[in-house]
Motif scaffolding. Structure first.
Motif, PDB file in Angstrom:
ATOM      1  N   TRP A   1       0.883  -1.367   0.249  1.00  0.00           N
ATOM      2  CA  TRP A   1      -0.316  -0.143   0.283  1.00  0.00           C
ATOM      3  C   TRP A   1       1.033   1.302  -0.053  1.00  0.00           C
ATOM      4  N   LYS A   2       1.849   1.368   0.750  1.00  0.00           N
ATOM      5  CA  LYS A   2       2.761   2.598   0.487  1.00  0.00           C
ATOM      6  C   LYS A   2       3.387   2.653  -0.436  1.00  0.00           C
ATOM      7  N   LEU A   3       3.717   1.401  -0.906  1.00  0.00           N
ATOM      8  CA  LEU A   3       4.581   2.062  -2.357  1.00  0.00           C
ATOM      9  C   LEU A   3       3.147   2.234  -3.115  1.00  0.00           C
ATOM     10  N   PHE A   4       2.521   0.962  -3.719  1.00  0.00           N
ATOM     11  CA  PHE A   4       1.541   2.075  -5.340  1.00  0.00           C
ATOM     12  C   PHE A   4      -0.374   2.458  -4.566  1.00  0.00           C
ATOM     13  N   GLY A   5       0.097   2.719  -3.808  1.00  0.00           N
ATOM     14  CA  GLY A   5      -1.215   3.106  -2.583  1.00  0.00           C
ATOM     15  C   GLY A   5      -0.937   4.640  -2.526  1.00  0.00           C
ATOM     16  N   GLU A   6       0.031   4.801  -1.974  1.00  0.00           N
ATOM     17  CA  GLU A   6       0.390   6.212  -1.685  1.00  0.00           C
ATOM     18  C   GLU A   6       1.909   6.885  -2.196  1.00  0.00           C
ATOM     19  N   GLY A   7       2.223   5.785  -2.732  1.00  0.00           N
ATOM     20  CA  GLY A   7       3.574   6.370  -3.869  1.00  0.00           C
ATOM     21  C   GLY A   7       4.543   6.233  -3.290  1.00  0.00           C
ATOM     22  N   LYS A   8       4.710   5.351  -1.812  1.00  0.00           N
ATOM     23  CA  LYS A   8       5.826   6.830  -1.330  1.00  0.00           C
ATOM     24  C   LYS A   8       5.771   5.526  -0.119  1.00  0.00           C
ATOM     25  N   HIS A   9       7.375   5.195  -0.193  1.00  0.00           N
ATOM     26  CA  HIS A   9       8.151   4.567   0.709  1.00  0.00           C
ATOM     27  C   HIS A   9       9.087   4.260   0.685  1.00  0.00           C
ATOM     28  N   PRO A  10       9.823   5.236   2.344  1.00  0.00           N
ATOM     29  CA  PRO A  10      11.229   5.531   2.660  1.00  0.00           C
ATOM     30  C   PRO A  10      12.713   4.375   2.911  1.00  0.00           C
ATOM     31  N   LYS A  11      12.347   3.199   2.920  1.00  0.00           N
ATOM     32  CA  LYS A  11      12.737   1.821   2.685  1.00  0.00           C
ATOM     33  C   LYS A  11      12.823   1.482   1.526  1.00  0.00           C
ATOM     34  N   PHE A  12      12.491   2.153   0.669  1.00  0.00           N
ATOM     35  CA  PHE A  12      12.413   1.396  -0.455  1.00  0.00           C
ATOM     36  C   PHE A  12      13.871   0.586  -1.094  1.00  0.00           C
ATOM     37  N   GLN A  13      15.228   1.189  -0.771  1.00  0.00           N
ATOM     38  CA  GLN A  13      15.958   0.669  -0.692  1.00  0.00           C
ATOM     39  C   GLN A  13      16.272  -0.365  -0.498  1.00  0.00           C
ATOM     40  N   GLU A  14      16.095  -0.271   0.758  1.00  0.00           N
ATOM     41  CA  GLU A  14      16.706  -1.563   1.672  1.00  0.00           C
ATOM     42  C   GLU A  14      15.584  -2.640   1.881  1.00  0.00           C
ATOM     43  N   LEU A  15      14.195  -2.790   0.760  1.00  0.00           N
ATOM     44  CA  LEU A  15      13.568  -4.157   0.554  1.00  0.00           C
ATOM     45  C   LEU A  15      13.734  -4.268  -0.691  1.00  0.00           C
ATOM     46  N   LEU A  16      13.924  -2.882  -2.015  1.00  0.00           N
ATOM     47  CA  LEU A  16      14.950  -3.707  -2.597  1.00  0.00           C
ATOM     48  C   LEU A  16      15.701  -4.799  -3.018  1.00  0.00           C
ATOM     49  N   THR A  17      16.878  -4.572  -1.981  1.00  0.00           N
ATOM     50  CA  THR A  17      17.540  -5.240  -2.144  1.00  0.00           C
ATOM     51  C   THR A  17      17.928  -6.702  -1.378  1.00  0.00           C
ATOM     52  N   THR A  18      16.952  -6.583   0.151  1.00  0.00           N
ATOM     53  CA  THR A  18      16.701  -7.118   0.589  1.00  0.00           C
ATOM     54  C   THR A  18      15.717  -8.345   0.384  1.00  0.00           C
ATOM     55  N   LYS A  19      14.830  -8.129  -0.134  1.00  0.00           N
ATOM     56  CA  LYS A  19      13.631  -8.715  -0.074  1.00  0.00           C
ATOM     57  C   LYS A  19      13.414  -9.207  -1.657  1.00  0.00           C
ATOM     58  N   LEU A  20      13.347  -7.738  -2.611  1.00  0.00           N
ATOM     59  CA  LEU A  20      12.701  -7.754  -4.213  1.00  0.00           C
ATOM     60  C   LEU A  20      13.531  -8.635  -4.956  1.00  0.00           C
ATOM     61  N   ALA A  21      15.101  -8.428  -4.585  1.00  0.00           N
ATOM     62  CA  ALA A  21      16.108  -8.894  -5.560  1.00  0.00           C
ATOM     63  C   ALA A  21      15.946 -10.224  -6.407  1.00  0.00           C
ATOM     64  N   PRO A  22      15.777 -10.845  -6.226  1.00  0.00           N
ATOM     65  CA  PRO A  22      15.917 -12.515  -6.196  1.00  0.00           C
ATOM     66  C   PRO A  22      14.546 -12.583  -7.204  1.00  0.00           C
ATOM     67  N   HIS A  23      13.509 -11.517  -7.323  1.00  0.00           N
ATOM     68  CA  HIS A  23      12.457 -11.653  -8.088  1.00  0.00           C
ATOM     69  C   HIS A  23      12.244 -10.574  -9.249  1.00  0.00           C
ATOM     70  N   LEU A  24      13.720  -9.407  -8.949  1.00  0.00           N
ATOM     71  CA  LEU A  24      13.542  -9.271 -10.741  1.00  0.00           C
ATOM     72  C   LEU A  24      14.113  -9.846 -11.369  1.00  0.00           C
ATOM     73  N   SER A  25      14.396  -9.267 -12.461  1.00  0.00           N
ATOM     74  CA  SER A  25      15.126 -10.118 -13.739  1.00  0.00           C
ATOM     75  C   SER A  25      16.990  -8.436 -13.226  1.00  0.00           C
ATOM     76  N   SER A  26      17.578  -9.114 -13.672  1.00  0.00           N
ATOM     77  CA  SER A  26      18.535  -7.888 -13.940  1.00  0.00           C
ATOM     78  C   SER A  26      18.806  -6.637 -14.262  1.00  0.00           C
ATOM     79  N   HIS A  27      17.710  -6.846 -14.886  1.00  0.00           N
ATOM     80  CA  HIS A  27      17.674  -5.250 -16.485  1.00  0.00           C
ATOM     81  C   HIS A  27      16.700  -4.299 -15.001  1.00  0.00           C
ATOM     82  N   ALA A  28      15.455  -5.538 -14.123  1.00  0.00           N
ATOM     83  CA  ALA A  28      14.503  -4.692 -14.083  1.00  0.00           C
ATOM     84  C   ALA A  28      15.225  -4.252 -12.817  1.00  0.00           C
ATOM     85  N   PHE A  29      16.410  -5.123 -12.144  1.00  0.00           N
ATOM     86  CA  PHE A  29      16.595  -4.193 -11.338  1.00  0.00           C
ATOM     87  C   PHE A  29      17.743  -3.555 -10.981  1.00  0.00           C
ATOM     88  N   GLN A  30      18.446  -3.410 -12.025  1.00  0.00           N
ATOM     89  CA  GLN A  30      19.223  -2.269 -11.978  1.00  0.00           C
ATOM     90  C   GLN A  30      18.488  -0.688 -12.335  1.00  0.00           C
TER      91      GLN A  30
END
Length: 741
Positions: free
Chosen positions: A442-471
């Motif tokens: 909800w924070k990411l796509f409802g409010e459009g803001k998340h102060p810990k996005f970079q942390e979520l990207l590297t610690t949670k989301l990375a394995p589920h993104l292609s290299s192109h999308a991750f970069q």
């Protein structure tokens, strides 16, 4: 040689702003890094170990305090690596060029506890740095960490052990016989092991041509001539070699999982990268997986399996093959790794060659951060069944996820968009649905803001993104989810900004809030008629701004060809679009499209289906809910002609055929391909700026019946957006038609 040290002190002066160190520490750092290399000073034996010890001996005890600003990317690389590791216990980790042990302490403190590791080996050739590491680990009483002061090429694990993780943090560029070390790593790496490298680099586009299908991302990869020359010479004084051959050989020997290119903006834009790879033969049937896991077929495997090394099978190639299959075949013939897409955890993203010119027109940004078309009407008209295969334009992915979040969704959804960034956005949403709780979604796509996005990207989301999308999200994510947020990104943000500027100049901004809070249609109409209609129907606004072709394309994604199809002029089109909406749908709780544009975010009771708790539960908790989605980065025509004939039940092409030139050639080619891919009785659903678009006759000539699902008359609306003049369904002849029109 001292003249070369002068600019070094300038850099050092800048570093003072960022490094919280004493004058003595900085003086030691400056002497060892910027002056001593040019004095001819030799206090140990010659050779690589002697050279390293000469450089590090005098600064070993202050090394960690003076490298935080220079050696960027280590934290992110280690976090991403920890997330990507399939095995989480009894790990064997070898840190090549591990120096003082900082990497090991940081990893075990923040991402994977020391108990996860069966053994950790720090390998370095500098006795002084190794001594610092030994003291560090002794203080922590870590019995499973071993410091080896040896050449990396000589490392041998205990008998019967394979290595789960190799890391090289700013050490590959300092190893003279790097090819021998990389070869050694490839022989010791376990089947599911990872290799992570963080280092400086310089490279130009000219050296990437033959690698574009393997490297997994080229964003920021190119370094201009001046930077290539300057940084290469600069670092060579300290025996750090930035030649591109090191990274090239690394990417040749391993498959690429993640590849990220960055700039150290604090220190003059020094180029650095971090890269995560695996055994390039991780899949024993890579060619089969090319069609099965990154398939462009609606089925999970090709009709005829092709076995690697079977020449008869190779000669009898499949009639329909994915582009990924073809690329993997070529790579294997050259002994290259497969394209990076085939080493990813998820199977959503289909291979595409990002170096092709057709992808460069979008300037590495998406147009739409949200989807305009109304999925409620799509579902009402097409009546999806669980056995259906659907093909739809990606846009921002909201409608794709609306179909997938149904209680009985289609079994397969092919998402197609030529703009890679639109697909990066959908891929991010899928990754979030896979691993994040509803509150973060909800924070990411409802409010459009998340102060810990970079942390979520590297610690949670990375394995589920292609290299192109991750970069892409590694570079743009922080800016996209802070400040004004996600919905103020993409080219379409200019349309929203313009609307708010017009409201502010016209003095009607307070009435916008009243419109978005109205509880009844009568209350909503009153606000519109008295306060907002005069503003939006102003001929100057309609003609000079909304009617400007440059604005229409850059802000709204409406090309000249589509603009010419609008009947009655732009002012009439604007009035016919907005006024009926006010009478039909409450902005406050039943029209999230306009609510978002006016308020800058969604409301809990007024949002896309995937952001409702019911829709999120269907996608995040229902087994296999996301596994039927395939994301194609190509033209519709290129995708559908590679699908098995008669395999698609519904194709939803939005308004994109309005963009075609009226000579009809491009339209006819796509319509023929759609006819080939659709099952008998299958449907193409399209929207248009015209009440009866010219290309309907082409559909009829190519074997379709056409019928209007809705035609917008003045004063009426056809859906909650009402941005189009008509919606049509074109049905492939040959079967009973059962649509609710």
């Amino acid at each position: 040689m001292l003249q070369y040290a002068i600019p070094a002190f300038l850099v050092l002066g800048l570093a003072l702003v960022f490094v919280n160190s004493s004058a003595k520490t900085l003086a030691i750092f400056a002497w060892n890094c910027f002056i001593k290399p040019f004095t001819g000073h030799k206090d140990v034996a010659a050779g690589q170990q002697g050279a390293l010890e000469s450089f590090y001996k005098g600064q070993a005890n202050i090394y960690d305090r003076t490298r935080a600003t220079l050696l960027k990317g280590r934290e992110q690389a280690l976090a991403t690596t920890a997330a990507e590791l399939r095995k989480k216990h009894d790990l064997v980790w070898v840190d090549i060029g591990g120096g003082t042990g900082w990497n090991i302490e940081h990893m075990t403190t923040n991402y994977l506890p020391i108990s996860c590791f069966k053994a950790i080996y720090l390998v370095d050739l500098s006795p002084s740095l190794c001594e610092v590491a030994r003291k560090r680990f002794a203080e922590k009483n870590w019995k499973n960490v071993h410091v080896l002061c040896i050449d990396a090429a000589d490392f041998t694990p205990p008998a019967g052990s394979s290595v789960d993780l190799f890391t090289m943090s700013y050490s590959l560029s300092m190893i003279p016989t790097y090819y021998a070390v990389i070869d050694r790593l490839s022989t010791l790496l376990g089947k599911d092991g990872l290799v992570t490298v963080i280092d400086f680099y310089v490279q130009s586009h000219a050296t990437l041509t033959a690698k574009s299908t393997t490297m997994g991302g080229e964003l920021l990869r190119h370094v201009n001539w001046f930077s290539r020359t300057f940084w290469r010479l600069w670092f060579e004084f300290d025996r750090v070699y930035l030649d591109s051959a090191r990274r090239d050989y690394l990417e040749y020997r391993f498959g690429t999982i993640k590849s990220v290119n960055c700039r150290n903006t604090r220190l003059g834009g020094i180029p650095y990268y971090y890269w995560i790879g695996c055994d390039k033969d991780r899949s024993t049937n890579i060619l089969q997986r090319a069609n099965a896991l990154a398939t462009e077929s609606p089925y999970l495997s090709p009709q005829n399996e092709l076995v690697v090394g079977d020449e008869d099978a190779a000669n009898n190639t499949l009639a329909i093959r994915s582009k990924g299959y073809d690329a993997a075949l070529v790579n294997m013939q050259r002994n290259f790794p497969a394209p990076s897409f085939f080493y990813q955890t998820e199977i959503w993203r289909i291979f595409y060659n990002q170096e092709l010119p057709k992808y460069h027109q979008f300037a590495n940004q998406y147009i739409y951060a949200f989807t305009w078309e109304d999925p409620r009407e799509d579902k009402n008209i097409l009546q999806f069944k669980p056995s259906d295969t659907v093909l739809a334009i990606t846009s921002a992915g909201d409608n794709i996820l609306s179909y997938a979040s149904m209680d009985a969704p289609p079994k397969r959804i092919h998402c197609v968009d030529l703009n890679p960034c639109q697909n990066h956005l959908l891929e991010l949403k899928l990754a979030c649905l896979r691993v994040l709780p509803f509150e973060d979604m909800w924070k990411l796509f409802g409010e459009g803001k998340h102060p810990k996005f970079q942390e979520l990207l590297t610690t949670k989301l990375a394995p589920h993104l292609s290299s192109h999308a991750f970069q892409y999200w590694h570079k743009r994510g922080h800016a996209s989810f802070t400040g004004k947020g996600l919905f103020d990104t993409g080219s379409s943000r200019w349309a929203i900004r313009l609307a708010h500027w017009v409201f502010a100049i016209s003095g009607v901004s307070p009435h916008i809030s009243a419109l978005c809070e109205a509880k009844t249609l009568d209350e909503q109409w009153s606000v519109w008629e008295k306060s907002l209609r005069p503003c939006l129907s102003n001929p100057i606004v309609a003609k000079v701004l909304v009617g400007n072709p440059i604005f229409l394309w850059k802000a709204l994604g409406v090309p000249v060809e589509q603009t010419s199809m609008i009947e009655g002029g732009m002012l009439k089109f604007v009035i016919d679009t907005f006024e009926p909406i006010i009478k039909r749908s409450l902005i406050s709780d039943d029209n999230y499209f306009y609510y978002l544009c006016l308020k800058g975010c969604y409301a809990a009771n007024n949002c896309p289906d995937f952001l409702t708790k019911h829709g999120h539960a269907n996608l995040a908790k229902r087994k296999g809910a996301l596994d039927g989605i395939r994301i194609h980065t190509d033209e519709i025509n290129e995708v559908v002609k590679r699908l098995n004939p008669g395999s698609v039940n519904h194709a939803i092409v939005m308004d994109h055929m309005d963009w075609f030139p009226k000579d009809g050639n491009a339209a006819r080619e796509e319509i023929k391909s759609l006819h080939h891919a659709l099952t008998e009785g299958g449907n193409v659903m399209l929207r248009s700026a015209s009440q009866k678009p010219w290309y309907l006759s082409v559909y009829e000539e190519e074997g379709f019946t056409t019928r209007p699902a809705a035609i917008r008359e003045s004063g009426t609306s056809i859906d909650r957006v009402n941005m189009y003049a008509s919606t049509w369904v074109c049905t492939k002849k040959g079967a009973m038609e059962s649509l609710k029109i």
